[in-house]
Scaffold this motif. Structure first.
Motif, PDB file in Angstrom:
ATOM      1  N   SER A 138       0.831  -1.202   0.000  1.00  0.00           N
ATOM      2  CA  SER A 138       0.000   0.000   0.000  1.00  0.00           C
ATOM      3  C   SER A 138       0.864   1.251   0.000  1.00  0.00           C
ATOM      4  O   SER A 138       1.706   1.444   0.884  1.00  0.00           O
ATOM      5  CB  SER A 138      -0.907   0.007   1.237  1.00  0.00           C
ATOM      6  N   TYR A 139       0.641   2.092  -0.986  1.00  0.00           N
ATOM      7  CA  TYR A 139       1.368   3.354  -1.027  1.00  0.00           C
ATOM      8  C   TYR A 139       0.945   4.257   0.122  1.00  0.00           C
ATOM      9  O   TYR A 139       1.769   4.915   0.762  1.00  0.00           O
ATOM     10  CB  TYR A 139       1.106   4.058  -2.362  1.00  0.00           C
ATOM     11  N   MET A 140      -0.360   4.273   0.385  1.00  0.00           N
ATOM     12  CA  MET A 140      -0.871   5.177   1.414  1.00  0.00           C
ATOM     13  C   MET A 140      -0.301   4.805   2.790  1.00  0.00           C
ATOM     14  O   MET A 140       0.028   5.680   3.586  1.00  0.00           O
ATOM     15  CB  MET A 140      -2.409   5.155   1.435  1.00  0.00           C
TER      16      MET A 140
ATOM     17  N   SER B 150       2.516   3.126   3.216  1.00  0.00           N
ATOM     18  CA  SER B 150       3.980   3.227   3.179  1.00  0.00           C
ATOM     19  C   SER B 150       4.427   4.665   3.434  1.00  0.00           C
ATOM     20  O   SER B 150       5.594   4.921   3.716  1.00  0.00           O
ATOM     21  CB  SER B 150       4.516   2.763   1.818  1.00  0.00           C
TER      22      SER B 150
END
Lengths: 232, 232
Positions: B182-184, B186
């Motif tokens: 997950s970018y959010m 991370s």
């Protein structure tokens, strides 16, 4: 396709969708010059491209590499290589226009070539979403992957805060939008610090390329740093 | 729980799992000092904490905030606040030990307090995974979220390349592992450039806090920058 030169093999399988991978060959990855020589940057850029192509190859879709120059060998297996000397946005929009002009309106996935952590599963998940547009954000408002169910209704606008621009373009066109949340796909490789991510999470050619050059990740107390063996 | 002071409300709902949110109050977010005053850093850190608590609150689980000091008001609604003056790893491992000592062995999710892009959906997805251990990587080999189905079998080891360390600890203990991509999640907020991500993707209190201070994202050509209105 007007204004384009096609070479290499043109795939003949039934096409339900296609992938476009823009790939910059001249001065590729210049921001990595503090840690990689010109030849190494070129080798690394091609290794990342091969990782992206590998992630796409499982889907069995047509893959077009969109690049700016015919000079120099492409260090990838035979793919459709589309040469266009325009800038990224104009080249992509001309490509999409030519699809429309040829009545080849089919879903398109546009992947940047510097996403070495992309996997087959990512591609499969993105392409199976119901929304008209799926956007994978990159760092600082970038767009790393763009999936367009109907490319005739969309114009790309990369650079700057393209994530916000693409969201607005889709909204203005009345298209449904989904943000695909992936750290691995958000990790485009531009700067030396980004190589740490490739070494920690990468399983493909780009990670192997860096390891072969002697790169490793060192953790001293709370500092995590890139180091190159035998390089001082 | 020996060595800990509990205050505020102790939730009485049936507990199937619990969340621990370590929260550093002293010199919180000092790397943001080039753009935020001490008071603003504290306010922003609490706003991020509230975003994290909001993401957790939907799950109905017990939430313990693990912090180092009783001084100063906690700008959050009543939660269990656990005070421990040890460093992060010792404090967390002592917490896990005390669960075992009190035969309170239940799944635990450890979330850092500087993840303002976390959502209820993230928490729900992570906690529903089948693996013994779910890890959400942060930048540069960090660990942003750690889900432990059986905390009695695991010792945390944050700092440095904790993502790799936690993977190894789980493997050595014979526990199944899943990396949650997950970018959010991370996106932990440490440096001024990270505020761009909050402004672009944030929908919670932290994003609002920054906007109220006059922060905005500016895109000039290919440069995306943080700017503060009325601040030169």
């Amino acid at each position: 396709m007007q204004g384009f030169i096609h070479n290499d093999t043109v795939f003949k399988e039934s096409i339900l969708m296609r992938a476009i991978v823009p790939f910059k060959r001249e001065r590729a990855k210049s921001r990595l010059s503090p840690v990689l020589s010109g030849e190494e940057r070129s080798g690394f850029a091609h290794a990342m491209l091969r990782d992206v192509l590998c992630a796409l190859s499982g889907s069995g879709i047509r893959i077009d590499i969109l690049t700016t120059s015919v000079s120099g060998a492409m260090q990838v297996n035979a793919k459709n290589v589309v040469v266009c000397e325009l800038g990224l946005n104009d080249a992509l929009n001309q490509y999409l226009d030519s699809m429309v002009a040829h009545s080849e309106i089919e879903p398109v996935i546009i992947l940047m070539a510097d996403l070495p952590l992309a996997t087959e599963e990512h591609i499969s998940e993105i392409c199976s979403r119901d929304s008209d547009v799926v956007i994978v954000p990159g760092k600082r408002g970038g767009t790393n992957v763009l999936f367009l169910k109907d490319p005739s209704r969309f114009r790309v606008d990369y650079y700057g805060t393209s994530f916000l621009d693409h969201m607005r373009i889709a909204k203005d066109a009345g298209m449904s939008i989904e943000v695909f949340d992936s750290y691995m796909l958000s990790t485009d490789i531009d700067e030396p610090g980004d190589l740490i991510e490739v070494l920690i999470h990468g399983k493909g050619e780009a990670a192997g390329y860096l390891r072969n050059l002697g790169f490793e990740v060192c953790a001293d107390n709370d500092r995590v740093e890139l180091r190159r063996r035998g390089n001082g």
